[in-house]
Design an enzyme around this catalytic site. Sequence first.
Site, PDB file in Angstrom:
ATOM      1  CG  HIS A 107      -0.762   8.332   2.447  1.00 53.94           C
ATOM      2  ND1 HIS A 107      -1.440   7.391   2.331  1.00 53.94           N
ATOM      3  CD2 HIS A 107      -0.219   8.395   3.691  1.00 53.94           C
ATOM      4  CE1 HIS A 107      -1.536   6.674   3.597  1.00 53.94           C
ATOM      5  NE2 HIS A 107      -0.709   7.445   4.296  1.00 53.94           N
ATOM      6  CG  HIS A 140      -1.738  -1.298   1.223  1.00 58.98           C
ATOM      7  ND1 HIS A 140      -2.810  -1.524   0.455  1.00 58.98           N
ATOM      8  CD2 HIS A 140      -1.585  -2.387   2.137  1.00 58.98           C
ATOM      9  CE1 HIS A 140      -3.417  -2.277   0.793  1.00 58.98           C
ATOM     10  NE2 HIS A 140      -2.654  -3.108   1.808  1.00 58.98           N
ATOM     11  CG  HIS A 184       2.955   5.263   6.200  1.00 55.97           C
ATOM     12  ND1 HIS A 184       2.619   5.059   7.721  1.00 55.97           N
ATOM     13  CD2 HIS A 184       1.744   6.005   5.704  1.00 55.97           C
ATOM     14  CE1 HIS A 184       1.453   5.721   7.753  1.00 55.97           C
ATOM     15  NE2 HIS A 184       0.974   6.182   6.676  1.00 55.97           N
TER      16      HIS A 184
HETATM   17 ZN   LIG Z   1      -0.731   7.298   6.389  1.00 63.27          ZN
END
Ligand SMILES: [Zn+2]
Length: 255
Positions: free
Chosen positions: A121, A94, A119
Amino acid sequence: MKNLFSLSLLAVLLSSSAFASDMPAANANSHRPHWSYKGDGKPKNWAALESDFATCGIGKEQSPIDIRGAVHADLPALEFEYTAGSANVVNNGHTIQVNLETGGNLKLDTGTYQIVQFHFHTPSEEKIRGKAYSMVAHMVHKNAEGKLAVVAVLFKLGKTNPAIAKVFAHMPMNKDEKIELPDGFNPADLLPAKQTYYAFNGSLTTPPCTEGVVWRVLKQPVELSRAQLAKFKKLYPMNARPVQPLNGRTLQESP
Ligand SMILES: [Zn+2]
């Protein structure tokens, strides 16, 4: 995951045999989509994918949000006590995530939280008055009771970001692949110079969309180069959940 995988394997094996029609249940299960950002697993469908994901649909304090109309408040400065430590980079299917074992702490008015991972996006999940940035890093912290606090660092296009370069040089290209960062990592290297912020309560932005997450979104973006963004987008062209309703939540900003 393992169960789904073995079921789909079973379904494939059976479908090539005369017994396929005797196994409708296995076939039905194998076709249940995994959560993602497009197709049958898209965010609108998350709540229906698994019983554990119900909060994604019925939650009233969901993330991300479009940040607008924040109220100025006398909020304390964020106390980052980050340190360099060992780190590994994982491609979890993801996003690209960096796991930290001894990255240090974040002190908030609600207590002390240890950073466990960050992480990315793209575009940024958080919007500021309707505008998304090119990318966001979510720095995820956990306190002794297991409560989460996430600091969002927004990225705009500009100069090459040396901290991102350290991570992206070891970006695992395959799902579930993990690579140890040879020199470790100090999460302080991701932070902008000025650390004023927006403050609100929210949730995980991925299933199971668990609420009770303390959010701090840093107002000052940092930069990354077009080539760096392109390298991430080659793996994950779009991994942002759409913004969710505020539902009357308190939205504050620090001076
Ligand atoms: Zn996130």
